[in-house]
Structure formats: structure tokens, C-alpha cells
Scaffold this motif. Structure first.
Motif, PDB file in Angstrom:
ATOM      1  N   PRO A   1      90.347  18.864-163.713  1.00 56.67           N
ATOM      2  CA  PRO A   1      89.880  19.002-162.513  1.00 56.67           C
ATOM      3  C   PRO A   1      88.219  19.370-162.566  1.00 56.67           C
ATOM      4  CG  PRO A   1      91.914  20.092-162.913  1.00 56.67           C
ATOM      5  CD  PRO A   1      91.737  19.681-164.266  1.00 56.67           C
ATOM      6  N   GLU A   2      87.999  20.132-163.311  1.00 58.71           N
ATOM      7  CA  GLU A   2      86.237  20.398-163.949  1.00 58.71           C
ATOM      8  C   GLU A   2      85.471  19.146-163.934  1.00 58.71           C
ATOM      9  OE1 GLU A   2      88.712  23.684-164.295  1.00 58.71           O
ATOM     10  OE2 GLU A   2      88.836  21.941-165.321  1.00 58.71           O
ATOM     11  N   ALA A   3      86.238  18.206-164.744  1.00 58.64           N
ATOM     12  CA  ALA A   3      85.425  16.837-164.920  1.00 58.64           C
ATOM     13  C   ALA A   3      85.394  15.971-163.783  1.00 58.64           C
ATOM     14  CB  ALA A   3      86.000  16.391-166.188  1.00 58.64           C
ATOM     15  N   LEU A   4      86.366  16.178-163.000  1.00 58.34           N
ATOM     16  CA  LEU A   4      86.404  15.174-161.829  1.00 58.34           C
ATOM     17  C   LEU A   4      85.761  15.975-160.825  1.00 58.34           C
ATOM     18  CD1 LEU A   4      90.398  14.931-161.659  1.00 58.34           C
ATOM     19  CD2 LEU A   4      88.850  13.101-162.373  1.00 58.34           C
ATOM     20  N   MET A   5      85.512  17.196-160.895  1.00 57.40           N
ATOM     21  CA  MET A   5      84.562  17.956-159.857  1.00 57.40           C
ATOM     22  C   MET A   5      83.138  17.725-160.054  1.00 57.40           C
ATOM     23  SD  MET A   5      84.503  19.358-156.778  1.00 57.40           S
ATOM     24  CE  MET A   5      85.809  20.456-156.322  1.00 57.40           C
TER      25      MET A   5
END
Length: 195
Positions: free
Chosen positions: A105-109
Motif C-alpha cells: 500500500p505504501e508503494a501504491l500511495m
């Protein structure tokens, strides 16, 4: 008094029954039928069927891609920018990572912030490897992990109707939309708004 009490009880029962009715089953050709769990850029889990009710653009991508995947995002933005505000409000855009090992999720954000994507309508998501294979097969996307960690993959933007059926696809990438695909997006949005 008994009649009034009976009428109130009957209307409460009917209203309660109507409020708890399940939605109609999805069409058999809906990609939303799959039961895999997806996680968005905020770390929230969802099923594709949760997105029922609005047409949407869907594509597979991965965050570390330096060439084609940024063009996939540009393609979504190009369609977005070609719509009226009312049309834009009724279209969702879903990007699904084909690289669940790295796309947290952090990479997506990070990509959401870097590309200034409106998360009220854009969702970047991940699922497990089985889920990626399933959605890729349903969407007609081919992908293969290469030895260097990059992916060779079909680059397509796919339009789903509000019930999750494939309406159209384009492999024309970039900020200038494919005119035939754009016309189909507009037509699908117009017919969905009439419901």
C-alpha cells in the motif's frame, strides 16, 4: 386502533424486508464475480463486487515500471481530462498491480502522490499472485516476470460497465485518448446515468 397498529406493523415489516434484500446477482460475464481480496493504497481491503454501480477503467500495472506503466496512468488521465465534470464524477479508475511482492500500500500511495491522482475516483490496488493471474486472464492481459525483476506485459485500458462487464479496450497509450475508446466511455457513462 388495531387497524392502525396492523398497518404500522405491516409497513415496518415490508420496509425492513426491502432494506435487507440482497442486490441482484451479477451477470455471468462480469469480472466482478471473482472472490479475490484486493487492498488499496490506504491499506483497505475490498472485493471487485464492492465497486459495482459505476463504469470504470481498469488496467494492470506495477509501481517500479519506468516506461509503459506511467503511460497507462497518462492514458487514464487523458480519458479523465476529456470528460465533462458530470461524466468524470461517474467514472472510477482502478489500477491493479501485477507485482504483489513489491507493491505494498505504501508503494501504491507513493504513485498516487507522485502522479497527483484523485483517490475519490482513482484506486491503486494489489492482490495476491493467484488474484493477479485470475484478473489478468479475465481482462485478457498477458504478463511475465523477467529475470531482472521487470515485467513484460500487455498494456491495455479496459472499460467495464456498472455491472463489471467488459465493454471496450484500448492499447493506445498516452495523454491523447483513443477517440473510438473515448466515445465508448462517454456512451457507457450516458447509458449508466439513465438507470
Amino acid at each position: 386502533m388495531k387497524k392502525l397498529l396492523f398497518a404500522c406493523l405491516l409497513s415496518f415489516t415490508l420496509f425492513g424486508h426491502a432494506a435487507t434484500q440482497k442486490p441482484a446477482p451479477l451477470p455471468t460475464d462480469s469480472v466482478m464475480q471473482i472472490s479475490d481480496t484486493f487492498t488499496n493504497q490506504d491499506g483497505r481491503d475490498f472485493k471487485l463486487s464492492d465497486r459495482r454501480g459505476k463504469p470504470q477503467l481498469v488496467a494492470l500495472f506495477y509501481t517500479s515500471c519506468k516506461y509503459i506503466c506511467p503511460l497507462i496512468i497518462d492514458s487514464g488521465k487523458g480519458i479523465d481530462n476529456a470528460l465533462t465534470p458530470a461524466e468524470r464524477k461517474n467514472l472510477s479508475i482502478l489500477l491493479i498491480s501485477m507485482d504483489p511482492a513489491r507493491d505494498t500500500p505504501e508503494a501504491l500511495m507513493f504513485i498516487v502522490n507522485k502522479r497527483k491522482l484523485d483517490t475519490t475516483r482513482w484506486t491503486l490496488s494489489r492482490t495476491d499472485e493467484k488474484g493477479v493471474r485470475t484478473i489478468a486472464a479475465l481482462l485478457g492481459i498477458r504478463y511475465r516476470l523477467l529475470a531482472d525483476g521487470e515485467f513484460n506485459h500487455t498494456s491495455a485500458l479496459i472499460l467495464l460497465d456498472a455491472e463489471g462487464r467488459i465493454v471496450a479496450r484500448t492499447e493506445t497509450l498516452g495523454s491523447k485518448p483513443d477517440p473510438v475508446f473515448l466515445a465508448t466511455v462517454k456512451k457507457t457513462l450516458a447509458s449508466s446515468a439513465k438507470r
